[in-house]
Design a protein around this motif. Sequence first.
Motif: not given
Length: 137
Positions: A4-13, A17-18, A77-83
């Motif tokens: 299920k794209f996009p795949l981790p690790p995530f960046n802002t873009e 999208l996720k 989106l609030w925050a993200f890191t890795g997966n």
Amino acid sequence: MEKKFPLPPFNTETALLKVQNAEDAWNSKDPERVSLAYTIDTEWRNRNQFINGREEVVNFLKDKWKKEHNYRLKKELWAFTGNRIAVRFEYEFNDESGQWFRAYGNENWEFNADGLMQKRFAAINNIPIEEKDRKLF
């Protein structure tokens, strides 16, 4: 293997999208479609309920949307890191009596390497609103 794209690790873009993909799926109000974003053995905490596996996700969502009419959701989106991704959200719905509600909450998501959500932890609060105060259409 399912992906299920996009795949981790995530960046802002890809994190944005996720989040948008999740919002779009939930706004479809199609339990089967929504469930495809989750692993077969996904683990959820939704308010005070614990849900395990796609089959339980589908049943939960079918029940949810039988009671929550005219459902409309917005995720941010609030925050993200890795997966992992954290979102804040709000949604509106009315019940069988016609009473409108706005729900506010936060979700913490964890994805496997194939981009499927393996864990979803949601904290949600509802407040009654007047129909004239709706802001999500």
